[in-house]
Every structure is written in structure tokens, then in C-alpha cells.
Design a protein around this motif. Sequence first.
Motif, PDB file in Angstrom:
ATOM      1  N   ILE A   8     -12.259  -2.181  -7.293  1.00 16.70           N
ATOM      2  CA  ILE A   8     -12.936  -2.573  -6.707  1.00 16.70           C
ATOM      3  C   ILE A   8     -12.837  -1.561  -5.309  1.00 16.70           C
ATOM      4  O   ILE A   8     -11.899  -0.611  -5.561  1.00 16.70           O
ATOM      5  N   ILE A   9     -13.302  -1.616  -4.313  1.00 16.44           N
ATOM      6  CA  ILE A   9     -13.925  -0.865  -3.404  1.00 16.44           C
ATOM      7  C   ILE A   9     -13.394  -1.085  -1.807  1.00 16.44           C
ATOM      8  O   ILE A   9     -13.790  -2.371  -1.981  1.00 16.44           O
ATOM      9  N   ILE A  10     -12.280  -0.607  -1.366  1.00 10.98           N
ATOM     10  CA  ILE A  10     -11.976  -1.209   0.193  1.00 10.98           C
ATOM     11  C   ILE A  10     -12.729   0.232   0.798  1.00 10.98           C
ATOM     12  O   ILE A  10     -12.785   1.529   0.351  1.00 10.98           O
ATOM     13  N   SER A  11     -13.196  -0.629   1.761  1.00 13.32           N
ATOM     14  CA  SER A  11     -13.988   0.251   2.954  1.00 13.32           C
ATOM     15  C   SER A  11     -13.840  -0.228   4.408  1.00 13.32           C
ATOM     16  O   SER A  11     -13.421  -2.189   4.645  1.00 13.32           O
ATOM     17  N   ARG A  12     -13.921   0.166   5.400  1.00 13.81           N
ATOM     18  CA  ARG A  12     -13.928   0.255   6.597  1.00 13.81           C
ATOM     19  C   ARG A  12     -14.933   0.949   7.672  1.00 13.81           C
ATOM     20  O   ARG A  12     -14.627   2.142   7.451  1.00 13.81           O
ATOM     21  N   ASP A  13     -15.536   0.059   7.815  1.00  9.54           N
ATOM     22  CA  ASP A  13     -16.682   0.815   9.505  1.00  9.54           C
ATOM     23  C   ASP A  13     -17.724   1.527   7.992  1.00  9.54           C
ATOM     24  O   ASP A  13     -17.823   2.868   8.610  1.00  9.54           O
ATOM     25  N   GLY A  14     -17.987   1.231   6.595  1.00 10.20           N
ATOM     26  CA  GLY A  14     -18.933   1.967   5.740  1.00 10.20           C
ATOM     27  C   GLY A  14     -17.905   2.988   5.688  1.00 10.20           C
ATOM     28  O   GLY A  14     -18.621   3.682   4.162  1.00 10.20           O
ATOM     29  N   ALA A  15     -16.777   3.525   5.296  1.00  7.57           N
ATOM     30  CA  ALA A  15     -16.299   4.283   5.239  1.00  7.57           C
ATOM     31  C   ALA A  15     -15.367   4.089   4.059  1.00  7.57           C
ATOM     32  O   ALA A  15     -14.442   3.323   4.032  1.00  7.57           O
ATOM     33  N   ALA A  35       2.552  -5.425  -4.401  1.00  5.77           N
ATOM     34  CA  ALA A  35       1.073  -5.963  -4.297  1.00  5.77           C
ATOM     35  C   ALA A  35       0.316  -5.001  -5.247  1.00  5.77           C
ATOM     36  O   ALA A  35       0.250  -3.747  -5.622  1.00  5.77           O
ATOM     37  N   GLU A  36      -0.274  -5.804  -6.315  1.00  4.56           N
ATOM     38  CA  GLU A  36      -1.274  -4.760  -7.080  1.00  4.56           C
ATOM     39  C   GLU A  36      -2.170  -4.123  -6.851  1.00  4.56           C
ATOM     40  O   GLU A  36      -2.998  -3.233  -6.477  1.00  4.56           O
ATOM     41  N   ILE A  37      -2.979  -4.902  -6.099  1.00  5.71           N
ATOM     42  CA  ILE A  37      -3.644  -3.917  -4.706  1.00  5.71           C
ATOM     43  C   ILE A  37      -3.333  -3.637  -3.728  1.00  5.71           C
ATOM     44  O   ILE A  37      -3.697  -4.652  -3.244  1.00  5.71           O
ATOM     45  N   LYS A  38      -3.515  -3.277  -3.628  1.00  5.18           N
ATOM     46  CA  LYS A  38      -2.096  -2.792  -1.768  1.00  5.18           C
ATOM     47  C   LYS A  38      -3.278  -2.138  -1.156  1.00  5.18           C
ATOM     48  O   LYS A  38      -4.317  -1.091  -1.105  1.00  5.18           O
ATOM     49  N   ILE A  39      -3.098  -3.275   0.207  1.00  6.39           N
ATOM     50  CA  ILE A  39      -3.976  -2.470   1.115  1.00  6.39           C
ATOM     51  C   ILE A  39      -3.193  -2.380   2.845  1.00  6.39           C
ATOM     52  O   ILE A  39      -3.156  -3.515   2.764  1.00  6.39           O
ATOM     53  N   ASP A  40      -3.176  -1.552   3.282  1.00  6.82           N
ATOM     54  CA  ASP A  40      -2.445  -0.939   4.725  1.00  6.82           C
ATOM     55  C   ASP A  40      -3.303  -0.820   5.278  1.00  6.82           C
ATOM     56  O   ASP A  40      -4.015  -0.007   5.598  1.00  6.82           O
ATOM     57  N   ALA A  41      -3.852  -2.067   5.823  1.00  6.38           N
ATOM     58  CA  ALA A  41      -5.246  -1.913   7.285  1.00  6.38           C
ATOM     59  C   ALA A  41      -4.862  -3.129   7.964  1.00  6.38           C
ATOM     60  O   ALA A  41      -3.324  -4.510   7.786  1.00  6.38           O
ATOM     61  N   GLU A  42      -4.807  -3.013   9.470  1.00  3.59           N
ATOM     62  CA  GLU A  42      -4.484  -3.835  10.140  1.00  3.59           C
ATOM     63  C   GLU A  42      -5.415  -5.586   9.999  1.00  3.59           C
ATOM     64  O   GLU A  42      -6.325  -5.278   9.000  1.00  3.59           O
ATOM     65  N   GLY A  43      -4.504  -6.127   9.997  1.00  3.43           N
ATOM     66  CA  GLY A  43      -5.031  -7.458  10.169  1.00  3.43           C
ATOM     67  C   GLY A  43      -4.532  -8.465   8.195  1.00  3.43           C
ATOM     68  O   GLY A  43      -5.163  -9.512   7.777  1.00  3.43           O
ATOM     69  N   VAL A  44      -4.165  -7.586   7.626  1.00  2.42           N
ATOM     70  CA  VAL A  44      -4.660  -7.339   6.048  1.00  2.42           C
ATOM     71  C   VAL A  44      -2.404  -7.737   5.755  1.00  2.42           C
ATOM     72  O   VAL A  44      -1.351  -6.861   6.306  1.00  2.42           O
ATOM     73  N   ALA A  45      -1.832  -9.128   5.144  1.00  3.57           N
ATOM     74  CA  ALA A  45      -0.664  -9.770   5.378  1.00  3.57           C
ATOM     75  C   ALA A  45       0.028  -9.124   4.259  1.00  3.57           C
ATOM     76  O   ALA A  45      -0.413  -8.695   2.856  1.00  3.57           O
ATOM     77  N   GLU A  46       1.292  -9.624   3.735  1.00  3.20           N
ATOM     78  CA  GLU A  46       1.812  -8.463   2.461  1.00  3.20           C
ATOM     79  C   GLU A  46       1.375  -9.215   1.582  1.00  3.20           C
ATOM     80  O   GLU A  46       1.977  -8.340   0.324  1.00  3.20           O
ATOM     81  N   ARG A  47       1.125 -10.429   1.585  1.00  4.14           N
ATOM     82  CA  ARG A  47       0.224 -11.622   0.245  1.00  4.14           C
ATOM     83  C   ARG A  47      -0.987 -12.077   0.481  1.00  4.14           C
ATOM     84  O   ARG A  47      -0.497 -13.089   0.708  1.00  4.14           O
ATOM     85  N   VAL A  93     -10.868  -4.439   6.220  1.00  5.10           N
ATOM     86  CA  VAL A  93     -11.584  -4.130   5.381  1.00  5.10           C
ATOM     87  C   VAL A  93     -12.113  -4.955   4.961  1.00  5.10           C
ATOM     88  O   VAL A  93     -12.205  -6.320   4.943  1.00  5.10           O
ATOM     89  N   VAL A  94     -13.465  -4.430   4.166  1.00  4.84           N
ATOM     90  CA  VAL A  94     -14.214  -4.750   3.226  1.00  4.84           C
ATOM     91  C   VAL A  94     -13.828  -4.347   2.047  1.00  4.84           C
ATOM     92  O   VAL A  94     -13.331  -3.325   1.617  1.00  4.84           O
ATOM     93  N   LEU A  95     -14.042  -5.924   0.944  1.00  2.00           N
ATOM     94  CA  LEU A  95     -13.704  -5.315  -0.955  1.00  2.00           C
ATOM     95  C   LEU A  95     -15.089  -6.025  -1.375  1.00  2.00           C
ATOM     96  O   LEU A  95     -15.046  -6.817  -0.666  1.00  2.00           O
TER      97      LEU A  95
END
Length: 104
Positions: A8-15, A35-47, A93-95
Motif C-alpha cells: 500500500i503506497i500513500i502519496s500526496r502531489d506525487g510525493a 486504524a490499521e492503515i493510518k493516514i494523517d491528512a486533510e479530508g481523511v476521516a477517523e474511519r 491523498v492517493v492510495l
Amino acid sequence: MLVPETEIIISRDGAELSRATVRPGDYVIGCHAEAEIKIDAEGVAERHAQLTVNYNELFIEDLGSDNGIFVGGKRITESMRLWPSQKVQIGSVVLETRKVCGAM
């Protein structure tokens, strides 16, 4: 027997922000500490979403988030099968997923 693994690869603006390798199972994606796959980013809900990794298939579904999940630019409203390297927009983000060699 080899157990398939999925990267699983998480990126934002290509980074790239993070990367994890998972085995078959169900994984909650979100900003909550549990969360098993934790993402701290704008617009991401707790679940925000659930990723289901099977031996041969991947599925993603929205868990009722306000911002939704977008695959191919379209908001999904039910569980959807994902293909390797398909981009999924979750908040800001993009997954992406890809199969990797499994372990014994």
C-alpha cells in the motif's frame, strides 16, 4: 504455501508519504490511532474506508465518510474491486496498491 502480500503506497502531489505491506484481511483506513492503515491528512476521516485484501482480489468501500472515495475520478458508493496500480483518492491523498511476492 506462499501467502500473497500487497503493498500500500500513500502519496500526496506525487510525493510518497508512507508505505506498508499487508497480507489478506480487512483493513480500516483512516486518521484514527486504531486504524490499521493510518493516514494523517486533510479530508481523511477517523474511519474513512475499508480495504479488503483477498488472495486474488482487492476491494475498497467507503465507511460513510463526508469526503468520500474516488476511483478514476468518480465517487464510489459501494464496495468496488481494485486493480493493481489503480489510484484511489482519499481526502487529500492517493492510495495505490501492488502485489508483491508472498512469504511462507
